[in-house]
Scaffold this active site. Structure first.
Site, PDB file in Angstrom:
ATOM      1  N   GLY A  70     -14.891 -22.313  -5.548  1.00 24.16           N
ATOM      2  CA  GLY A  70     -15.368 -23.414  -6.060  1.00 24.16           C
ATOM      3  C   GLY A  70     -16.890 -23.895  -5.833  1.00 24.16           C
ATOM      4  O   GLY A  70     -17.725 -23.982  -6.694  1.00 24.16           O
ATOM      5  N   GLN A 181     -10.018 -29.051  -9.085  1.00 25.47           N
ATOM      6  CA  GLN A 181      -8.722 -29.872  -8.686  1.00 25.47           C
ATOM      7  C   GLN A 181      -7.831 -29.824 -10.148  1.00 25.47           C
ATOM      8  O   GLN A 181      -6.511 -30.187  -9.916  1.00 25.47           O
ATOM      9  CB  GLN A 181      -8.963 -31.353  -8.529  1.00 25.47           C
ATOM     10  CG  GLN A 181      -9.593 -31.295  -6.909  1.00 25.47           C
ATOM     11  CD  GLN A 181      -8.428 -30.914  -6.035  1.00 25.47           C
ATOM     12  OE1 GLN A 181      -7.261 -30.869  -6.293  1.00 25.47           O
ATOM     13  NE2 GLN A 181      -8.996 -30.692  -4.833  1.00 25.47           N
ATOM     14  N   SER A 201     -11.237 -22.618  -8.507  1.00 24.95           N
ATOM     15  CA  SER A 201     -11.210 -21.991  -7.139  1.00 24.95           C
ATOM     16  C   SER A 201      -9.530 -21.657  -6.843  1.00 24.95           C
ATOM     17  O   SER A 201      -8.615 -22.247  -7.136  1.00 24.95           O
ATOM     18  CB  SER A 201     -11.346 -23.137  -6.090  1.00 24.95           C
ATOM     19  OG  SER A 201     -11.569 -22.531  -4.761  1.00 24.95           O
ATOM     20  N   CYS A 325     -12.986 -31.865   3.345  1.00 24.13           N
ATOM     21  CA  CYS A 325     -14.105 -31.303   4.026  1.00 24.13           C
ATOM     22  C   CYS A 325     -14.790 -32.437   5.002  1.00 24.13           C
ATOM     23  O   CYS A 325     -15.834 -31.985   5.855  1.00 24.13           O
ATOM     24  CB  CYS A 325     -15.228 -30.869   3.178  1.00 24.13           C
ATOM     25  SG  CYS A 325     -15.412 -32.160   1.628  1.00 24.13           S
TER      26      CYS A 325
END
Length: 384
Positions: A70, A181, A201, A325
């Site tokens: 992504g 998402q 992703s 993250c």
């Protein structure tokens, strides 16, 4: 261990792993080679490209470019559009986004700002929905690309992408959406959304990490970020055949099971929220209904988010505080602060996201442990 952090990453499904293994063991040919071993690998890549295109309603599989995930897809879309526009128009131009974008987008905006592009970021409402009027007022003839995520990774709030895409199109700007998402959780159709580019992703779709794709509508020109002859000279680097094949199967499963998986996730989410909101001073963040069916985000007064994640981990639960993250530090989420939530309270956020394999029993066990963990942390905080 009970896994309740599917927005961070997802387990690889057995069917996906089975699709991947042959290309790691025996199908190691370079898909750009002309001999049969290479051409078998090429066929696997093209089958996967068709599966990705089908999941997002792309008109043609040639509109799918495989990437490493992504983040690369976001960078390719935004930077590729910006540099292409600069080359064609010989001007700086403006890139517009929102204050609640993923760090992959925010980081690229910062980089483009240093490179001389004008950057604009629209605010959002207290329920986490992007302010369309602010974007409408900002889009003009100098706008190169508008980037608005389809669903927020922290709150799950779905954004009015189709409405914003129409505004961008009317001014001749390109529209990009990060659908990392939302894909596999709600229906995503690039034609209905009216977007020119869409990022996805694999590891959010029960496929491996390190593989993703960028949809680029036919006719849209982007300056390549990685140069090379692969992917029709749009993205260099030998294709990751095993992971691409796995992504293709994951997309097929997501398309086939979308309705049933979304319905199941919604049942779990409602069960979860009903229980959590019984805890004193608990607050649900984001629009109450306009959300992904699998995502809930809460804040609890007097509780440090990182400490809560650790306490729940000791009880056997995987959850997040803020985006994955940035986990490991009790920092206020930029998404929640953009929604007007006090930074001190935002630092205590808890994101719970269900997915493939989550059961009602998992939710019930979690609801037994969460109040105890919060009570202990509040007691320690009051003593301190």
């Amino acid at each position: 261990m009970t896994y309740l952090d599917h927005n961070a990453t997802t387990p690889i499904r057995p069917e996906v792993l089975d699709a991947m293994l042959p290309w790691l063991r025996d199908g190691y040919g370079n898909p750009n080679s002309v001999y049969s071993l290479g051409q078998k690998a090429r066929a696997a890549v093209e089958r996967a490209r068709e599966s990705v295109a089908s999941l997002i309603g792309a008109a043609d599989q040639s509109e799918i470019i495989f990437t490493s995930g992504g983040t690369e897809s976001d960078v390719f879309a935004i930077s590729g559009a910006a540099w292409q526009a600069r080359a064609e128009k010989n001007g700086r131009g403006t890139v517009l986004a929102t204050r609640i974008e993923h760090d992959a987008v925010r980081g690229q905006l910062s980089e483009l700002r240093h490179r001389g592009f004008d950057i604009g970021e629209a605010p959002c409402s207290p329920d986490g929905v992007v302010a369309v009027d602010a974007l409408r007022a900002s889009i003009d003839e100098r706008t190169i690309v508008v980037s608005v995520m389809h669903a927020n990774n922290e709150t799950g709030v779905l954004q009015p992408v189709a409405e914003i895409a129409a505004l961008a199109r009317a001014r001749g700007a390109l529209m990009h959406t990060d659908a990392v998402q939302s894909l596999g959780k709600v229906a995503v159709d690039v034609k209905a959304l009216g977007v020119d580019m869409l990022s996805l992703s694999g590891h959010k779709l029960n496929a491996p990490k390190g593989v993703g794709a960028l949809y680029v509508r036919r006719g849209v020109r982007l300056s390549p970020v990685l140069t090379g002859h692969q992917e029709k000279e749009r993205r260099g680097g030998t294709e990751n055949v095993a992971s691409i094949a796995a992504l293709g199967v994951a997309c097929e499963l997501a398309l086939r099971e979308l309705k049933s998986s979304a319905a199941h996730a919604l049942v779990l989410r409602r069960r979860l929220e009903a229980g959590v909101l019984k805890i004193s001073d608990a607050r649900l963040n984001g629009h109450p209904e306009r959300r992904l069916p699998n995502t809930s985000n809460f804040v609890f007064s007097g509780v440090d988010g990182h400490h809560l994640v650790v306490a729940l981990d000791l009880e056997g639960f995987c959850v997040s505080s803020g985006p994955a993250c940035s986990s490991g530090a009790s920092l206020a989420s930029h998404v929640l602060t953009a929604m007007g939530i006090d930074p001190g309270l935002a630092a205590g956020s808890l994101r719970i996201s269900v997915g493939w394999g989550t059961t009602e029993a998992d939710i019930d066990r979690f609801l037994k442990c969460l109040p105890v963990a919060i009570g202990r942390l509040r007691s320690v905080a009051s003593v301190a």
